[in-house]
Design a protein around this motif. Structure first.
Motif, PDB file in Angstrom:
ATOM      1  N   UNK A 239      56.667  -4.265  42.135  1.00 37.01           N
ATOM      2  CA  UNK A 239      57.840  -4.712  41.377  1.00 37.01           C
ATOM      3  C   UNK A 239      58.941  -3.654  41.330  1.00 37.01           C
ATOM      4  N   UNK A 240      58.711  -2.518  42.019  1.00 35.87           N
ATOM      5  CA  UNK A 240      59.769  -1.523  42.135  1.00 35.87           C
ATOM      6  C   UNK A 240      59.574  -0.229  41.381  1.00 35.87           C
ATOM      7  N   UNK A 241      58.509  -0.132  40.575  1.00 33.56           N
ATOM      8  CA  UNK A 241      58.243   1.129  39.885  1.00 33.56           C
ATOM      9  C   UNK A 241      57.562   2.098  40.850  1.00 33.56           C
ATOM     10  N   UNK A 242      58.092   3.291  40.988  1.00 36.63           N
ATOM     11  CA  UNK A 242      57.524   4.264  41.924  1.00 36.63           C
ATOM     12  C   UNK A 242      56.351   4.989  41.263  1.00 36.63           C
ATOM     13  N   UNK A 243      55.240   4.269  41.147  1.00 33.28           N
ATOM     14  CA  UNK A 243      54.043   4.814  40.525  1.00 33.28           C
ATOM     15  C   UNK A 243      52.930   4.854  41.561  1.00 33.28           C
ATOM     16  N   UNK A 244      52.158   5.932  41.567  1.00 38.42           N
ATOM     17  CA  UNK A 244      51.163   6.160  42.613  1.00 38.42           C
ATOM     18  C   UNK A 244      49.823   6.573  41.995  1.00 38.42           C
ATOM     19  N   UNK A 245      48.747   6.265  42.717  1.00 40.36           N
ATOM     20  CA  UNK A 245      47.421   6.652  42.246  1.00 40.36           C
ATOM     21  C   UNK A 245      46.477   5.462  42.217  1.00 40.36           C
ATOM     22  N   UNK A 246      45.340   5.624  41.540  1.00 37.90           N
ATOM     23  CA  UNK A 246      44.940   6.812  40.785  1.00 37.90           C
ATOM     24  C   UNK A 246      44.478   7.943  41.702  1.00 37.90           C
ATOM     25  N   UNK A 247      44.744   9.162  41.229  1.00 41.48           N
ATOM     26  CA  UNK A 247      44.358  10.360  41.965  1.00 41.48           C
ATOM     27  C   UNK A 247      43.151  11.014  41.290  1.00 41.48           C
ATOM     28  N   UNK A 248      42.263  11.565  42.096  1.00 39.57           N
ATOM     29  CA  UNK A 248      41.141  12.320  41.549  1.00 39.57           C
ATOM     30  C   UNK A 248      41.690  13.523  40.787  1.00 39.57           C
ATOM     31  N   UNK A 249      41.328  13.643  39.516  1.00 37.71           N
ATOM     32  CA  UNK A 249      41.955  14.636  38.647  1.00 37.71           C
ATOM     33  C   UNK A 249      41.554  16.065  38.971  1.00 37.71           C
ATOM     34  N   UNK A 250      40.353  16.265  39.521  1.00 43.33           N
ATOM     35  CA  UNK A 250      39.858  17.634  39.668  1.00 43.33           C
ATOM     36  C   UNK A 250      40.683  18.475  40.631  1.00 43.33           C
ATOM     37  N   UNK A 251      41.172  17.894  41.714  1.00 49.00           N
ATOM     38  CA  UNK A 251      41.937  18.674  42.682  1.00 49.00           C
ATOM     39  C   UNK A 251      43.433  18.481  42.592  1.00 49.00           C
ATOM     40  N   UNK A 252      43.889  17.599  41.735  1.00 51.14           N
ATOM     41  CA  UNK A 252      45.303  17.225  41.700  1.00 51.14           C
ATOM     42  C   UNK A 252      46.201  18.407  41.353  1.00 51.14           C
ATOM     43  N   UNK A 253      45.852  19.138  40.318  1.00 45.46           N
ATOM     44  CA  UNK A 253      46.694  20.262  39.902  1.00 45.46           C
ATOM     45  C   UNK A 253      46.451  21.492  40.766  1.00 45.46           C
ATOM     46  N   UNK A 254      45.189  21.745  41.127  1.00 49.06           N
ATOM     47  CA  UNK A 254      44.872  22.909  41.930  1.00 49.06           C
ATOM     48  C   UNK A 254      45.535  22.895  43.292  1.00 49.06           C
ATOM     49  N   UNK A 255      45.782  21.697  43.839  1.00 49.58           N
ATOM     50  CA  UNK A 255      46.414  21.567  45.147  1.00 49.58           C
ATOM     51  C   UNK A 255      47.934  21.414  45.059  1.00 49.58           C
ATOM     52  N   UNK A 256      48.460  21.577  43.828  1.00 47.79           N
ATOM     53  CA  UNK A 256      49.912  21.484  43.592  1.00 47.79           C
ATOM     54  C   UNK A 256      50.495  20.114  43.907  1.00 47.79           C
ATOM     55  N   UNK A 257      49.677  19.073  43.873  1.00 51.87           N
ATOM     56  CA  UNK A 257      50.200  17.730  44.105  1.00 51.87           C
ATOM     57  C   UNK A 257      51.220  17.319  43.046  1.00 51.87           C
ATOM     58  N   UNK A 258      51.080  17.884  41.865  1.00 50.84           N
ATOM     59  CA  UNK A 258      51.985  17.515  40.769  1.00 50.84           C
ATOM     60  C   UNK A 258      53.442  17.828  41.099  1.00 50.84           C
ATOM     61  N   UNK A 259      53.686  18.771  42.013  1.00 47.83           N
ATOM     62  CA  UNK A 259      55.056  19.126  42.386  1.00 47.83           C
ATOM     63  C   UNK A 259      55.804  17.970  43.053  1.00 47.83           C
ATOM     64  N   UNK A 260      55.061  16.995  43.561  1.00 49.67           N
ATOM     65  CA  UNK A 260      55.684  15.881  44.282  1.00 49.67           C
ATOM     66  C   UNK A 260      56.157  14.764  43.346  1.00 49.67           C
ATOM     67  N   UNK A 261      55.857  14.906  42.046  1.00 47.13           N
ATOM     68  CA  UNK A 261      56.135  13.815  41.103  1.00 47.13           C
ATOM     69  C   UNK A 261      56.950  14.311  39.920  1.00 47.13           C
ATOM     70  N   UNK A 262      57.691  13.386  39.323  1.00 46.44           N
ATOM     71  CA  UNK A 262      58.509  13.715  38.159  1.00 46.44           C
ATOM     72  C   UNK A 262      57.691  13.691  36.872  1.00 46.44           C
ATOM     73  N   UNK A 263      56.559  13.014  36.903  1.00 47.44           N
ATOM     74  CA  UNK A 263      55.648  13.010  35.757  1.00 47.44           C
ATOM     75  C   UNK A 263      54.254  12.647  36.240  1.00 47.44           C
ATOM     76  N   UNK A 264      53.269  13.148  35.507  1.00 47.44           N
ATOM     77  CA  UNK A 264      51.864  12.825  35.758  1.00 47.44           C
ATOM     78  C   UNK A 264      51.315  12.177  34.497  1.00 47.44           C
ATOM     79  N   UNK A 265      50.585  11.072  34.667  1.00 44.65           N
ATOM     80  CA  UNK A 265      49.974  10.415  33.515  1.00 44.65           C
ATOM     81  C   UNK A 265      48.464  10.594  33.588  1.00 44.65           C
TER      82      UNK A 265
END
Length: 349
Positions: A239-265
């Motif tokens: 419907x147009x919302x740029x939302x992605x996932x779900x991502x495995x939480x254990x490696x998400x921050x350690x691999x700096x994936x959060x830098x690609x997004x404006x927010x993480x839920x």
């Protein structure tokens, strides 16, 4: 019309007087340049704050007022919400002190609702000693959700790192049962709207973390990610919302994936706050997104162990003031632009 900087009135609830709240508040406004950014109003009592100030190094000058129509720009205003003295003991968990922490918070919230103050910054409270017959809320956010318009969502912010929560102060054993399609949709939409109007991000990208380890590994370690999260994310994306996932939480921050997004839920409290606080180094801010009024707070608690010892770091509280002001400006600019959209003239052939 957008207010000039010094006329943005920042209301401050004083929090637990036996904790570090008064120290971080007063130290924040020792720098006179802060008074060029806003006009602070502390909901407490000027005599008590003057007494507490003796316990830590502070040169701030306070301006006591007895009515909110006496707020003076260029001063650190202290609204004398009560006149009586209090037995204040640094580092002590005291129900009486908790009562006055809530008195300050409730009065500041009322002023926020009435438009007397523009934003609210809350100093830390003790969630245990604030409970009473008149106040039966786990903390600030739940009360604000009742008193203000909108749907509150806890969002931790530090520069471009923003972490929102699908669920917050509930037992871990109850998280899965709270993850309904309606809740997920509502929370993602709240984050999307906040990123647009509060952070001036036109087309925000949002990542959602999975509930189970490895997002359930195809159902081997839980089915919630496949059966609840994935379908909702897919519907919203279509419907147009740029939302992605779900991502495995254990490696998400350690691999700096959060830098690609404006927010993480994150799906639950510690899943989001542990990595956030590890990365933010005490400069993070707790922002209550989704409401019609603005509230921020530092990312720490009462810190009884260092209260009154002149050891408290006021960086997070100062950042909370900065963020509240920035969001206030962004919201007003967004409202102004939305009220007067640019008219595009049709090209004449």
């Amino acid at each position: 019309m957008i207010k000039s900087a010094e006329n943005i009135i920042v209301g401050i609830s004083i929090g637990d007087l036996n904790g570090i709240g008064s120290e971080v508040v007063l130290k924040t406004f020792e720098d006179s340049r802060m008074l060029e950014l806003c006009t602070p109003v502390i909901f407490a009592n000027v005599k008590i704050l003057s007494f507490l100030k003796k316990n830590f190094t502070s040169t701030v000058l306070m301006h006591g007022i007895d009515r909110l129509d006496q707020i003076t720009p260029g001063k650190v205003n202290v609204f004398n919400l009560w006149k009586e003295g209090l037995d204040v003991n640094a580092g002590v968990n005291d129900a009486k002190i908790g009562e006055y922490a809530i008195k300050s918070f409730v009065a500041a919230t009322a002023a926020l609702k009435e438009g007397v103050i523009d934003v609210l910054v809350t100093a830390p409270i003790n969630k245990y000693n604030i409970q009473s017959e008149d106040f039966k809320f786990p903390g600030h956010t739940d009360y604000l959700d009742q008193e203000l318009e909108g749907n509150a969502l806890m969002m931790m912010v530090q520069d471009n790192l923003r972490v929102g929560l699908l669920t917050d102060h509930i037992p871990l054993s109850e998280v899965a049962s709270h993850l309904t399609e309606d809740l997920i949709k509502k929370k993602i939409e709240t984050v999307r709207k906040s990123l647009i109007q509060d952070f001036s991000i036109n087309k925000p990208r949002i990542a959602v973390l999975g509930l189970n380890p490895h997002c359930g590994d195809g159902g081997v370690i839980g089915k919630e990610d496949d059966e609840i999260l994935k379908p909702v994310i897919k519907k919203l994306f279509e419907k147009g919302t740029l939302v992605f996932g779900p991502f495995a939480a254990d490696g998400f921050f350690g691999s700096n994936q959060y830098d690609k997004y404006d927010a993480v839920i994150a799906t639950y409290h510690d899943q989001g706050l542990i990595p956030f606080k590890t990365l933010s180094f005490g400069k993070g801010v707790n922002y209550t997104a989704g409401l019609d009024k603005i509230r921020t707070s530092p990312d720490h608690g009462t810190a009884y162990d260092i209260a009154g010892k002149d050891e408290a770091d006021f960086g997070s509280f100062k950042e909370a003031v900065y963020l509240a002001i920035d969001i206030y400006r962004s919201r007003n600019l967004y409202a102004e632009i939305s009220a007067k959209p640019l008219k595009i003239k049709e090209k004449q052939l």
